[in-house]
Design an enzyme around this catalytic site. Structure first.
Site, mmCIF file in Angstrom:
data_model
loop_
_atom_site.group_PDB
_atom_site.id
_atom_site.type_symbol
_atom_site.label_atom_id
_atom_site.label_comp_id
_atom_site.label_asym_id
_atom_site.label_seq_id
_atom_site.Cartn_x
_atom_site.Cartn_y
_atom_site.Cartn_z
ATOM 1 N N THR A 118 -0.807 -37.300 17.110
ATOM 2 C CA THR A 118 -1.140 -37.853 15.797
ATOM 3 C C THR A 118 -2.263 -37.016 15.202
ATOM 4 O OG1 THR A 118 -0.526 -40.058 16.536
ATOM 5 C CG2 THR A 118 -1.937 -39.921 14.593
ATOM 6 N N LYS B 268 3.232 -40.949 10.435
ATOM 7 C CA LYS B 268 2.657 -41.469 11.676
ATOM 8 C C LYS B 268 1.291 -42.087 11.407
ATOM 9 C CE LYS B 268 2.235 -42.361 16.052
ATOM 10 N NZ LYS B 268 1.692 -41.465 17.068
ATOM 11 N N LYS C 48 -9.669 -42.918 17.678
ATOM 12 C CA LYS C 48 -9.213 -41.610 17.200
ATOM 13 C C LYS C 48 -8.292 -41.751 15.976
ATOM 14 C CE LYS C 48 -5.779 -39.734 19.589
ATOM 15 N NZ LYS C 48 -4.680 -39.598 18.598
#
Lengths: 309, 309
Positions: free
Chosen positions: A101, A177, A245
């Site tokens: 990602t 995503k 993250k």
């Protein structure tokens, strides 16, 4: 594409997702080389009959396809283009699949550098979790030239149950995503807040799970993660640090585009608080433990894990 | 319970939910009297063959069952116990069903006052929306004495597809509903933030809907509300003001219990911002319009509605 056993695939990153993908490819007869800094993961892969290599450059020698399944954009850059990186070592006309990602801009940069080096690039973030990685049933939110997708179709069919081709340009897959991760992260934080709030009101949490999963308040994440809280099992299926993250990427993009993301930013802070409390590597449902610890509430325990980092 | 046509039911509040419930009961042959301050709603109910009354006291004369389907706890208190309220006018041994979303404490207070007045009380928040109210397929998150639930079973079966009996005490039903509303409100705000964020990144929003509804980022609300954004249709199926109210209840309870609700509080602020921008009575998916307006993004329009209050 050549037949599977003639197709050389290098999987870089043998974490829970990469290992499952490498395993699926091996099972289907591809010539798979695994690369990871974690020696134990390499040994496990070798035990299954896979080849292993000490670094991306060695692993990618004459590879037809390199699949980078590392944690983030920086690691992807490192394994593809860094010292002893994969791209320079590949046979020309190879394909690079990037699965981490990341911000769309990074995916676009990597695509341009691959093309410059004579390789094709597919922006192919994955979702589905470790179990579906192992069973070859991931979802790929992909973008890139459709002829390149066609060329590696046997590999995609081997690792994924569903492949979205969302456009011809790198970056689009990454952006989809990121939208998914925004929602997934918010829904986990909301599920944890709601179930702990229910505890604060003295409700029967099993009953809450039953009622909510049948009601308009349900989400995929509520249904999937609240059982971890009910069982007091915070062994990491997906870790808190993944969402510090991924929601961090959402926050960065939002700031860059000057687009406000109040709810994703609040969810991010809840994951950061949970990580700060020592639970960063535990299951992401640990946000519930963080709230329960603050409020002095006792959630269900399994093996005395509750309240421990 | 007596046969339907001998059972006198007074429905107080002929809004989208109450009207549907009254209509379902009328269709099943109950003797239904409707009460509302909105004359137009009363006329519509009379046109279906229902009885109407000018105030709760008149409507509840000798009623076996009073169903309060008003907006909040204060209105519920007013119609049940205020001047010309229903409870004092009911036949003794009647039943009061309270359907508004409210803090558990308020439901407990109303139960005590009903019992004192010789009436039974059921704490029965509802969910499902106007369409399912009209078709008699609501979900009831109820609590109260099981023998009282048994006594009014024919009515419950007429208005609801699913009746949860969550405990013997009033307040438990209310608490479950509040947990549902916490999640529902957060998921609407998150859906609106995500789809507008996707627009800011230049994605095809129809595609985003297709991918997310098949992925781990999905929620019941994302699936249900994002089509309003894609169609540019903000006519109120459920209004922004409902969630400023319901997430306000969450915030109040959290503060009272000293339990932090960061994510629900952020979602609340997004609904307040949307109401402040003049869209309080529009569909709750208007949170997306509020964000798009701030960020200068153009969401799909239908009839030039986008951007208007």
């Amino acid at each position: 594409m050549k037949s599977p056993h003639e197709t050389k695939v290098c999987v870089i990153g043998l974490g829970s997702m990469g290992f499952g993908m490498a395993e699926s490819l091996l099972r289907a007869g591809f010539a798979v080389t695994g690369v990871d800094v974690n020696v134990e993961a390499m040994e496990r892969f070798a035990a299954l009959g896979g080849a292993v290599a000490p670094d991306p450059m060695t692993g990618a020698q004459a590879a037809d396809l390199v699949i980078a399944v590392v944690v983030n954009a920086d690691q992807t850059e490192q394994v593809l283009f860094g010292p002893r990186g994969a791209v320079a070592a590949m046979g020309s006309g190879g394909v690079v699949m990037s699965c981490a990602t990341m911000a769309p801009d990074r995916a676009r940069q990597f695509a341009a550098r691959c093309v410059e080096a004579g390789q094709d690039f597919l922006d192919t973030p994955i979702s589905g979790g470790a179990l579906r990685a192992a069973s070859g049933e991931l979802t790929v939110m992909g973008s890139g030239p459709s002829e390149v997708f066609a060329r590696i179709r046997p590999v995609l069919d081997c690792v994924a149950a569903k492949v979205y081709e969302l456009g011809e340009e790198a970056g689009t897959g990454a952006a989809f995503k990121v939208v998914n991760q925004l929602l997934a992260g918010v829904h986990i934080a909301a599920a944890c807040e709601a179930i702990t709030f229910a505890k604060a009101m003295g409700l029967d949490l099993e009953k809450v799970y039953e009622v909510i999963t049948a009601s308009a308040g349900n989400s995929w994440m509520f249904e999937n993660r609240v059982p971890h809280v009910l069982e007091g099992d915070y062994s990491p299926r997906s870790a808190v640090d993944i969402f510090t993250k991924d929601l961090g990427i959402v926050a960065d993009i939002g700031r860059h585009l000057k687009f406000p993301t109040p709810i994703a930013s609040t969810a991010l802070q809840m994951f950061v608080m949970t990580a700060a409390a020592g639970m960063g590597r535990d299951d992401d449902a640990s946000v519930a433990r963080m709230l329960a610890n603050i409020a002095g509430l006792e959630l269900p325990a399994a093996g005395g894990l509750v309240g421990e980092g």
